[in-house]
Design an enzyme around this catalytic site. Sequence first.
Site, PDB file in Angstrom:
ATOM      1  N   CYS B 430     106.170-128.129   6.188  1.00  0.00           N
ATOM      2  CA  CYS B 430     105.432-127.151   6.977  1.00  0.00           C
ATOM      3  C   CYS B 430     104.224-126.591   6.246  1.00  0.00           C
ATOM      4  CB  CYS B 430     106.348-126.037   7.447  1.00  0.00           C
ATOM      5  SG  CYS B 430     107.182-125.206   6.094  1.00  0.00           S
ATOM      6  N   HIS B 474     109.794-120.990   6.152  1.00  0.00           N
ATOM      7  CA  HIS B 474     108.833-121.723   6.958  1.00  0.00           C
ATOM      8  C   HIS B 474     107.446-121.159   6.690  1.00  0.00           C
ATOM      9  CE1 HIS B 474     107.676-124.355  10.150  1.00  0.00           C
ATOM     10  NE2 HIS B 474     107.219-123.374  10.941  1.00  0.00           N
ATOM     11  N   ASP B 490     101.677-122.725  15.152  1.00  0.00           N
ATOM     12  CA  ASP B 490     102.605-123.358  14.205  1.00  0.00           C
ATOM     13  C   ASP B 490     102.409-124.855  14.254  1.00  0.00           C
ATOM     14  OD1 ASP B 490     104.561-124.232  12.549  1.00  0.00           O
ATOM     15  OD2 ASP B 490     106.224-123.263  13.604  1.00  0.00           O
TER      16      ASP B 490
END
Lengths: 300, 677
Positions: B430, B474, B490
Amino acid sequence: MNSTLQNSLDALSGVIRGKDRELRLALCCMLARGHLLIEDLPGMGKTALALSLARLLGLEYQRIQFTSDLLPADILGVSIFDRASSEFQFKPGPVFSQLLLADEINRASPRTQSALLEAMEERQVTIEGQGRSLPEPFVVIATQNPLTQQGTFPLPESQMDRFLMCIPMGYPDTDSEKAILRGEAGRFLVSQLGQSVTPKQFLLMQQEVNNVHASDLLLDYVLRLLKATREEGYFAVGLSPRAGLALLQAARAWAYIDGRDYLIPEDIQAVFVPVATHRLTMQKQGISPGELLARINAMA
Amino acid sequence: MDSPAVSRYATLWLLVAQVMVALPVLEVLPIVVLPLLVLTLMWRALIWFGRGSWPSDLLRRLLVALSLVLIITSSGWQFSLELAVTFLVTGYALKMLEMKTRRDALVIAYIGFFVVGAGVIYSQSLMQALYQLLCLGVLVAAIHAMYSPTQSASASLSIKGSLRFTGLILLQALPLTLALFIFVPRLGPLWAVPWPEGEAKTGLSDTMQPGDVARLSQSYELAFRAQFTGSVPPASERYWRTLVLDQYDGERWWQSDLIRLLNQFPGEIDDERDWQGRLPVIDGWWQVQPGQYNYEVLLEPNGRQWLPVLGMAALSVPETTVLRTLRLEADKPVFERRLYQPAQQSVVAQTITMPSWLLALNKSLPDNGNAQSRILAQQLFAESGRDPVTMGRRVMDYFNQEPFYYTLSPPLMEQNEVDQFLFVHRKGFCEHYASSFVFMMRSVGIPARIVTGYLGGEFLPEEKVIRVLQRDAHAWAEIWVEGQGWIRFDPTAAVAPERIDLGIDHMIEQGGLLQGQIPLAYRLGQTGFFKSVRQGWERLEYRWQKTVVQYQQEKQQSFMKELFGTSSFYWQQIGVLGALLALFLMLFGVFALFHRPALNPHQKLWLRLERKLVARGFERQVGEGPKDFALRVNAENDALGAQLLSIVDLYIRSVYSGRVKVDKPLLDQLSKMIKQL
């Protein structure tokens, strides 16, 4: 107060000055059909006490001076071959008497000690396979030097139990000692003591002691005392049930001397220390058994 | 008087207690001390088995000196909590080597209680609490054993007896424990031991480099738990905002700090109010309205100041500050498990225009590097009509349509990382996606920044609790749109939407991540029977944490307020404590009353007599019999004594002789005599 006994005690205190309590305990012990151990240094009047008691009660009296080479036969007796009748004849030893003074018992070897102690417990002796019972009453007064002295064989704990009481004589107080020095009291007076009780009367008294009533409350009190010696951690081993019986019997005799036919707490307190001291093993040094017992007494 | 010796039996209990009590704190002790502890324990055990002798005086002194040197040198000459605990435990062990009397044994047992207490500092979990309760039990049993009679019938019998006694005594202590727990004021410590410094645990830090979050996802430690009342957010909305990183040097992202900003934008920043190492809030930057979710968070201690919140932080709660970056920060680092309830508001509009320096900060990039990416960004920006939101979507689409992979073990990218990622490897976690997303945004002049936090978590429906582990860490991105404020993008969702909906575990199980090793224990706990057991335990654990461990001053005050209304808190506490004391005295009194042996009429009369005599100055001593007492009185006071003697005579005859009939006339006579006294 039982007048006969009181008179005896008065007479005794003429001989042994300043020891009223010890005298009364000694008498109490004999009334309770128990044997007495007197423990103290030489020259404190142990022998005088035993002698006086024997005279007062008119008991047939024998004395053995214990030494390290004394043999059991010297106490119990031997059979000797009689040429005239061509048979063995038993010559009874000093143990066949009503009052036996075993002087300095811890000087004898254990084997000899045990011969006597067995006789004390069974009230009969077995010689050459034949049981011979001892006379009634049968009382042993043993004296013992403190174990720290040289040349002594300490009595085993189990044997100590055979004695109902253990009394230290202790030094006399100043006044009494002065009287002794002045020649107003002492062993020489023993021979002048008259008999105040016959052995038959004495046996009767011993039976009457058994009839002294102990109330339930006081049995509880005895139990609490026994329990305290077992639990408080002061002693390696607490008092046995036999010790409890001894305590009760001694207290009865104490009450009897007082002229009562029932127990009160004071009787038990009075005899507790002499009855219990020699049966207990201290776990720690530094405090006398008497003090500690008095403390337990206060706690219970 | 000398203290009696300790029995072998009691010593055995103490040895067992020592091992049990020391176990939980062993991990904080310096390694060098451990052999010493084992040595002393074995030595003591040898003595117990009758194979060793007591250490001599000199040897004991040497041992103490040796352990002092070991402890102090291993502490780095700094006084810390660990040092204190090490001292305590070492002393606890060494003292065993001179334990001969009951007094020593008692001291050892009491030190044991302190060591149990020290264990609480390091862990307050339910499991630990149960274990410590067991330790307390063993310690109590040890004390009981010290006082038991020396000769026991058999060992097993006495163990059973000790256990029974211990259970009973702990049960008896329970009401008092509860009352004290609930009512005793939580006072601050009178002195404090410095906390271990720099011992930040696993967790997000305020800098981010490629690989940081991926490394975190290997950790199965609990990060925090959140309990909801009312509705629970769906998986796709469980973005726990924790840190905002807006500074970038081409490799590393970090949180801006004022000193650096002042250098970066000289003369532009005028607002330095309330500067405590963070940027202050300026009123009216955003508008809030009642939010959808009502929840509280129980954060595990991590030594840092950030507090995760769902969405954006809107309003501060006690002992926290909301920062300009819309995140919540604690006023002090969190070293103890912390319960907080974020404000039930959500940010609806971020209305103000940003100061130019702040816009500049969120657009800044290193001057050189990643040329290809810059060109791509320009191209995409043109395609999206130079609109920031469209541009964001365009980049997401790009990630989605080109062959990008989501992986925990991306290849090493050294120079021009963004270029390498976007055009060569196309494999990343991520942080790679978020980082390159923000890079592209900034390169076309859109203010953008990275947000790190946690996504997802395990939902326990019975308690409405979401458990978030460190592995749920994250990173995502935010862009600034004039008039709308910061908007979340995201990029990971474009590559691996399952990560958002189903969580990180799903990704690993499906092989969606190229590398993924899940410990067997953890995997077992995810399925079937074990899952329900584990979740049940975790529910219990959560309740324990919330109701017991978190019952601190604040909760206590609100509880007391509920109980007694709104009067002064301290008076309430004093009142309650007083009432408790009175209650216990009363209980004790009742107990004493009912446990007094039943008295017969004689004894009642006797007690009356004693009271009367005390008034005259004569008190019966402990253990003194009635007759001795009367004689003593008689010796001091003839007239009184004579009367007393006759009373006592009647009394002892009626109580002890067993031959006098106890009837009313006799009692009346006794009572009359006492009255006349």
